[in-house]
Write a protein that holds these residues in place. Structure first.
Motif, short mmCIF file in Angstrom:
data_model
loop_
_atom_site.label_atom_id
_atom_site.label_comp_id
_atom_site.label_asym_id
_atom_site.label_seq_id
_atom_site.Cartn_x
_atom_site.Cartn_y
_atom_site.Cartn_z
N UNK A 60 39.65 51.99 68.98
CA UNK A 60 38.56 52.60 68.22
C UNK A 60 39.11 53.58 67.18
N UNK A 61 38.38 53.69 66.11
CA UNK A 61 38.68 54.69 65.09
C UNK A 61 38.00 56.00 65.48
N UNK A 62 38.38 57.08 64.81
CA UNK A 62 37.66 58.35 64.96
C UNK A 62 36.36 58.17 64.20
N UNK A 63 35.25 58.11 64.94
CA UNK A 63 33.96 57.86 64.29
C UNK A 63 32.84 58.05 65.31
N UNK A 64 31.63 57.96 64.81
CA UNK A 64 30.45 58.06 65.67
C UNK A 64 30.16 56.70 66.30
N UNK A 65 29.73 56.72 67.55
CA UNK A 65 29.25 55.52 68.23
C UNK A 65 27.74 55.69 68.36
N UNK A 66 27.00 54.69 67.87
CA UNK A 66 25.54 54.71 67.98
C UNK A 66 25.13 53.84 69.14
N UNK A 67 24.23 54.39 69.99
CA UNK A 67 23.78 53.67 71.17
C UNK A 67 22.26 53.69 71.20
N UNK A 68 21.65 52.52 71.16
CA UNK A 68 20.20 52.39 71.29
C UNK A 68 19.90 52.15 72.76
N UNK A 69 19.25 53.12 73.39
CA UNK A 69 19.00 53.04 74.83
C UNK A 69 17.95 52.00 75.17
N UNK A 98 23.91 59.38 69.76
CA UNK A 98 25.16 59.38 69.00
C UNK A 98 26.23 60.11 69.79
N UNK A 99 27.44 59.57 69.76
CA UNK A 99 28.57 60.20 70.43
C UNK A 99 29.74 60.23 69.45
N UNK A 100 30.32 61.43 69.26
CA UNK A 100 31.51 61.57 68.43
C UNK A 100 32.71 61.17 69.28
N UNK A 101 33.36 60.07 68.92
CA UNK A 101 34.50 59.56 69.67
C UNK A 101 35.75 59.73 68.81
N UNK A 102 36.76 60.36 69.38
CA UNK A 102 37.99 60.63 68.64
C UNK A 102 39.07 59.62 69.01
N UNK A 110 29.54 71.88 69.65
CA UNK A 110 29.44 73.27 69.20
C UNK A 110 29.67 73.26 67.69
N UNK A 111 28.60 73.40 66.93
CA UNK A 111 28.68 73.27 65.47
C UNK A 111 29.58 74.35 64.87
N UNK A 112 29.46 75.58 65.35
CA UNK A 112 30.30 76.66 64.82
C UNK A 112 31.78 76.37 65.05
N UNK A 167 38.43 64.53 62.64
CA UNK A 167 37.71 64.78 63.90
C UNK A 167 36.60 65.80 63.72
N UNK A 168 36.90 66.88 62.99
CA UNK A 168 35.90 67.93 62.77
C UNK A 168 34.72 67.38 61.97
N UNK A 169 35.00 66.61 60.94
CA UNK A 169 33.93 66.01 60.12
C UNK A 169 33.11 65.05 60.96
N UNK A 170 33.76 64.26 61.81
CA UNK A 170 33.05 63.34 62.69
C UNK A 170 32.09 64.10 63.61
N UNK A 171 32.58 65.18 64.21
CA UNK A 171 31.74 65.98 65.10
C UNK A 171 30.55 66.58 64.35
N UNK A 172 30.79 67.09 63.14
CA UNK A 172 29.70 67.67 62.35
C UNK A 172 28.68 66.61 61.95
N UNK A 173 29.16 65.43 61.58
CA UNK A 173 28.24 64.34 61.23
C UNK A 173 27.35 63.95 62.40
N UNK A 174 27.94 63.86 63.59
CA UNK A 174 27.15 63.51 64.78
C UNK A 174 26.17 64.64 65.11
N UNK A 175 26.63 65.88 65.03
CA UNK A 175 25.74 67.02 65.32
C UNK A 175 24.56 67.05 64.35
#
Length: 142
Positions: A45-54, A64-68, A93-95, A130-138
């Motif tokens: 997997x790449x560092x990116x968001x994983x989208x899951x439709x429950x 959404x899950x930020x996967x590194x 944690x956005x901050x 990784x930080x950008x991925x986490x912010x995008x998911x948040x």
């Protein structure tokens, strides 16, 4: 239509375990969409968001899950993601993610100024991604 189980595991333990009807992940070979009864597959997997439709989601909201990075394995209607780190959108944690982004940008700027494109530059670029991925998911939870 059916469903499948999605498990996301890090060294800290299971961070996601639900039934889903659809999943999208970014692999080394490109974007991967998963529906029930998907053919067996293993891919990095790449560092990116994983989208899951429950499966039980009546309002059609995606999780959404930020996967590194890590590995995705699909087998017998079970999708297992094993990652070095991963965070669900509500646990980010956005901050802290913003601070990590600023630190990485500063390290990249310093490395460029010193014309040092070695390991430190590579690490800073990965940290920034990784930080950008986490912010995008948040930001998807808003």
């Amino acid at each position: 239509m059916g469903s499948f189980v999605v498990n996301i595991v890090t060294p800290d333990g299971i961070i996601f375990d639900h039934h889903a009807k659809y999943l999208v992940a970014n692999t080394a070979a490109g974007s991967l969409g998963v529906l029930p009864n998907h053919a067996p597959l293993i891919s990095p997997l790449e560092i990116d968001a994983v989208r899951i439709d429950l499966e039980d989601d009546s309002d059609h909201k995606s999780e959404w899950v930020a996967v590194n990075g890590g590995i995705i394995e699909i087998r017998d209607n079970v999708v297992s993601i094993i990652a070095n780190s991963a965070e669900t959108e509500e646990n980010i944690d956005i901050a802290r993610a913003k601070a990590a982004k600023i630190r990485a940008e500063e390290k990249i700027a310093a490395a460029k100024e010193a014309s040092d494109h070695g390991i430190d530059m590579d690490r800073a670029e990965i940290a920034l991604h990784r930080a950008i991925n986490r912010l995008n998911v948040a930001n998807k939870r808003r």
